[in-house]
Write an enzyme that holds these catalytic residues in place. Structure first.
Site, PDB file in Angstrom:
ATOM      1  N   THR A 283      -4.583   4.708   7.726  1.00 19.83           N
ATOM      2  CA  THR A 283      -5.347   3.691   7.251  1.00 19.83           C
ATOM      3  C   THR A 283      -4.776   2.604   7.502  1.00 19.83           C
ATOM      4  O   THR A 283      -5.248   1.567   6.977  1.00 19.83           O
ATOM      5  CB  THR A 283      -5.351   3.885   5.741  1.00 19.83           C
ATOM      6  OG1 THR A 283      -4.173   3.826   5.300  1.00 19.83           O
ATOM      7  CG2 THR A 283      -6.055   5.230   5.135  1.00 19.83           C
ATOM      8  N   ALA A 284      -3.791   2.260   8.359  1.00 20.67           N
ATOM      9  CA  ALA A 284      -3.055   0.965   8.709  1.00 20.67           C
ATOM     10  C   ALA A 284      -3.810   0.170   9.869  1.00 20.67           C
ATOM     11  O   ALA A 284      -4.639  -0.657   9.565  1.00 20.67           O
ATOM     12  CB  ALA A 284      -1.574   1.211   9.015  1.00 20.67           C
TER      13      ALA A 284
ATOM     14  N   GLY B  14     -11.072   1.328   4.249  1.00 21.75           N
ATOM     15  CA  GLY B  14     -10.014   1.134   3.258  1.00 21.75           C
ATOM     16  C   GLY B  14     -10.224   0.224   2.254  1.00 21.75           C
ATOM     17  O   GLY B  14     -10.080   0.514   0.955  1.00 21.75           O
TER      18      GLY B  14
ATOM     19  N   GLU C  11     -12.540  -0.812  17.751  1.00 21.35           N
ATOM     20  CA  GLU C  11     -13.743  -0.234  16.545  1.00 21.35           C
ATOM     21  C   GLU C  11     -15.060  -1.095  16.647  1.00 21.35           C
ATOM     22  O   GLU C  11     -14.858  -2.297  17.502  1.00 21.35           O
ATOM     23  CB  GLU C  11     -13.092  -0.748  15.181  1.00 21.35           C
ATOM     24  CG  GLU C  11     -12.046   0.171  14.907  1.00 21.35           C
ATOM     25  CD  GLU C  11     -11.387  -0.249  13.399  1.00 21.35           C
ATOM     26  OE1 GLU C  11     -12.011  -1.214  12.862  1.00 21.35           O
ATOM     27  OE2 GLU C  11     -10.187   0.291  13.075  1.00 21.35           O
TER      28      GLU C  11
ATOM     29  N   ILE D  11       0.966  -1.279   0.108  1.00 25.67           N
ATOM     30  CA  ILE D  11       0.219   0.030  -0.042  1.00 25.67           C
ATOM     31  C   ILE D  11       0.893   1.273  -0.039  1.00 25.67           C
ATOM     32  O   ILE D  11       0.649   2.211  -0.849  1.00 25.67           O
ATOM     33  CB  ILE D  11      -1.006  -0.066   0.938  1.00 25.67           C
ATOM     34  CG1 ILE D  11      -1.682  -1.363   1.115  1.00 25.67           C
ATOM     35  CG2 ILE D  11      -1.887   1.322   1.126  1.00 25.67           C
ATOM     36  CD1 ILE D  11      -2.869  -1.224   2.382  1.00 25.67           C
TER      37      ILE D  11
ATOM     38  N   HIS E  73     -13.241   2.650   8.776  1.00 25.51           N
ATOM     39  CA  HIS E  73     -12.292   1.451   8.545  1.00 25.51           C
ATOM     40  C   HIS E  73     -13.061   0.928   7.194  1.00 25.51           C
ATOM     41  O   HIS E  73     -13.401   0.107   6.841  1.00 25.51           O
ATOM     42  CB  HIS E  73     -12.580   0.328   9.240  1.00 25.51           C
ATOM     43  CG  HIS E  73     -11.263  -0.604   9.118  1.00 25.51           C
ATOM     44  ND1 HIS E  73     -10.817  -1.428  10.177  1.00 25.51           N
ATOM     45  CD2 HIS E  73     -10.702  -1.224   8.093  1.00 25.51           C
ATOM     46  CE1 HIS E  73      -9.797  -2.322   9.868  1.00 25.51           C
ATOM     47  NE2 HIS E  73      -9.519  -2.021   8.551  1.00 25.51           N
TER      48      HIS E  73
HETATM   49  P1  NAD Z   1       2.892  -4.629   3.449  1.00 20.24           P
HETATM   50  O1  NAD Z   1       3.081  -6.046   4.319  1.00 20.24           O
HETATM   51  O2  NAD Z   1       2.893  -5.023   2.013  1.00 20.24           O
HETATM   52  O3  NAD Z   1       3.776  -3.526   3.924  1.00 20.24           O
HETATM   53  C1  NAD Z   1       4.017  -3.270   5.262  1.00 20.24           C
HETATM   54  C2  NAD Z   1       5.445  -2.519   5.176  1.00 20.24           C
HETATM   55  O4  NAD Z   1       5.801  -2.267   6.616  1.00 20.24           O
HETATM   56  C3  NAD Z   1       6.581  -3.559   4.576  1.00 20.24           C
HETATM   57  O5  NAD Z   1       7.236  -3.113   3.673  1.00 20.24           O
HETATM   58  C4  NAD Z   1       7.387  -3.732   6.146  1.00 20.24           C
HETATM   59  O6  NAD Z   1       8.918  -3.832   5.664  1.00 20.24           O
HETATM   60  C5  NAD Z   1       7.205  -2.381   6.726  1.00 20.24           C
HETATM   61  N1  NAD Z   1       7.505  -2.208   8.179  1.00 20.24           N
HETATM   62  C6  NAD Z   1       7.061  -3.301   9.013  1.00 20.24           C
HETATM   63  N2  NAD Z   1       7.757  -2.951  10.235  1.00 20.24           N
HETATM   64  C7  NAD Z   1       7.945  -1.478  10.119  1.00 20.24           C
HETATM   65  C8  NAD Z   1       8.593  -0.976  11.157  1.00 20.24           C
HETATM   66  N3  NAD Z   1       8.873  -1.066  12.483  1.00 20.24           N
HETATM   67  N4  NAD Z   1       9.061   0.470  10.700  1.00 20.24           N
HETATM   68  C9  NAD Z   1       8.894   0.659   9.062  1.00 20.24           C
HETATM   69  N5  NAD Z   1       8.490  -0.088   8.515  1.00 20.24           N
HETATM   70  C10 NAD Z   1       8.009  -1.358   8.586  1.00 20.24           C
HETATM   71  O7  NAD Z   1       1.463  -4.393   4.137  1.00 20.24           O
HETATM   72  P2  NAD Z   1       0.403  -3.683   3.228  1.00 20.24           P
HETATM   73  O8  NAD Z   1      -0.402  -4.739   2.406  1.00 20.24           O
HETATM   74  O9  NAD Z   1       0.949  -2.465   2.578  1.00 20.24           O
HETATM   75  O10 NAD Z   1      -0.654  -3.100   4.206  1.00 20.24           O
HETATM   76  C11 NAD Z   1      -0.094  -2.229   5.345  1.00 20.24           C
HETATM   77  C12 NAD Z   1      -1.063  -1.931   6.398  1.00 20.24           C
HETATM   78  O11 NAD Z   1      -2.445  -1.389   5.936  1.00 20.24           O
HETATM   79  C13 NAD Z   1      -1.357  -3.138   7.319  1.00 20.24           C
HETATM   80  O12 NAD Z   1      -1.259  -2.496   8.676  1.00 20.24           O
HETATM   81  C14 NAD Z   1      -2.595  -3.330   7.023  1.00 20.24           C
HETATM   82  O13 NAD Z   1      -3.272  -4.001   8.098  1.00 20.24           O
HETATM   83  C15 NAD Z   1      -3.359  -2.232   6.677  1.00 20.24           C
HETATM   84  N6  NAD Z   1      -4.659  -2.265   5.775  1.00 20.24           N
HETATM   85  C16 NAD Z   1      -5.712  -1.547   6.162  1.00 20.24           C
HETATM   86  C17 NAD Z   1      -6.842  -1.556   5.588  1.00 20.24           C
HETATM   87  C18 NAD Z   1      -8.339  -0.809   5.863  1.00 20.24           C
HETATM   88  O14 NAD Z   1      -9.115  -1.154   5.522  1.00 20.24           O
HETATM   89  N7  NAD Z   1      -7.928   0.430   6.218  1.00 20.24           N
HETATM   90  C19 NAD Z   1      -6.813  -2.641   4.416  1.00 20.24           C
HETATM   91  C20 NAD Z   1      -5.773  -3.074   3.962  1.00 20.24           C
HETATM   92  C21 NAD Z   1      -4.702  -3.112   4.806  1.00 20.24           C
END
Ligand code: NAD
Length: 293
Positions: free
Chosen positions: A221-222, A271, A252, A146, A269
């Site tokens: 949005t994480a 996203g 939530e 993302i 939520h």
């Molecule tokens: P991803 O695993 O592809 O990317 C996460 C990145 O964070 C990775 O590159 C990883 O190396 C990095 N990372 C991990 N720990 C770290 C730290 N301490 N410091 C810096 N970087 C760090 O995941 P994604 O698919 O991109 O999803 C990211 C987030 O989005 C997740 O928290 C997921 O739960 C959330 N998400 C939310 C929604 C929503 O509806 N709002 C939907 C999908 C995903």
């Protein structure tokens, strides 16, 4: 025949397609009972797949989560029972990235605030003068699926992209990877895309906020627990943070004190809540299940 439980709400069309893979029980009234004979459990984010729930499952081979994070699934407890855990990591990335841009435009141009004022019969253009996105620096914390998509889209809008993600992933010509302190000091907008882990819990707290530029925008949005709620409240109240936009919360549905502030904007939520992402989640789930059952 494979017995499949879907314990969270899903699009009808996806449920119908999963029905072609086995005998489906959709939204069982008593999950503890229903899971006893099930081979597959499909969840979104509402059902908590705990060791306690799994203790009722005698045949379960697969837990499939439609979505990215596995924070509602006790993966270790699944592994201990030789239950395969599957998810659909890429399916919602674009939907989340577009929501980030939506929040960013809304914060820069006071769109949500203007809407709220007009609904209250207030016509006050002066209080709604905004800023432009072009030329601003976007700090992306977590440059994964993302984060990298947000970087790409924001770069097309003329933003400079810096990111903290040790060790760097998805290296491209758009982003410059920096240390966390450098990101905090230079970003006009900070967007969070790390998973919820012990290291990322409360990563945005009073001391990291103190290192940010005055007038920064924060978008989350994480996951809700990545931001210390009290620190964000103080930061937004004092004006150190110009505005925050939140899609995820420590609990939530969220009913907490951030709702009191006029410079914090909320989506519940949403996203992954697009027709297209739900379709892709369904496609990935069906594909994974076809391979696995
Ligand atoms: P991803 O695993 O592809 O990317 C996460 C990145 O964070 C990775 O590159 C990883 O190396 C990095 N990372 C991990 N720990 C770290 C730290 N301490 N410091 C810096 N970087 C760090 O995941 P994604 O698919 O991109 O999803 C990211 C987030 O989005 C997740 O928290 C997921 O739960 C959330 N998400 C939310 C929604 C929503 O509806 N709002 C939907 C999908 C995903």
């Amino acid at each position: 025949m494979t017995r499949i439980i879907i314990s969270d709400e899903m699009e009808n069309e996806v449920v119908e397609r999963i029905k072609q893979l086995g005998e489906v029980v959709y939204l069982p009234a008593n999950l503890n009972e229903a899971i006893a004979n099930a081979d597959v459990l499909i969840v979104r984010s509402k059902t908590k797949v705990t060791a306690e729930l799994l203790a009722h499952a005698h045949k379960l081979k697969i837990v499939a989560r439609g979505g990215v994070g596995l924070d509602n699934v006790d993966v270790k407890a699944c592994e201990a029972r030789h239950i395969n855990v599957l998810n659909t990591p890429g399916a919602s990335a674009n939907a989340v990235a577009e929501l980030v841009l939506g929040h960013m435009f809304s914060c820069f141009r006071n769109i949500a605030k203007a809407h709220h004022q007009m609904k209250n019969k207030i016509w006050d253009k002066k209080s709604l003068t905004g800023q432009e996105i072009e030329g601003k620096t976007l700090g992306v914390i977590g440059y994964g699926r993302i984060g990298a998509l947000v970087g790409k889209k924001a770069s097309a809008l003329g933003m400079k992209i810096i990111s903290y993600n040790p060790p760097p992933r998805y290296e491209d010509e758009i982003v410059r990877f920096v240390g966390l302190d450098e990101l905090l000091a230079h970003a006009d907008v900070i967007t969070l895309h790390v998973p919820s882990t012990p290291e990322t819990k409360n990563m945005i707290n009073s001391s990291t906020i103190a290192k940010m530029k005055k007038g920064v925008f924060i978008i989350n949005t994480a996951r809700g627990d990545i931001i210390d709620e009290n620190a964000l409240y103080e930061g937004c109240k004092s004006g150190k943070i110009a505005a925050a936009a939140l899609d995820v919360f420590p609990q939530e549905p969220y009913t907490g004190k951030l709702l009191e502030l006029d410079n914090v904007f909320f989506t519940p939520h949403l996203g992954a809540a697009t027709k297209e992402a739900q379709g892709r989640i369904g496609d990935e789930l069906v594909k994974l299940l076809k391979e696995a059952v």
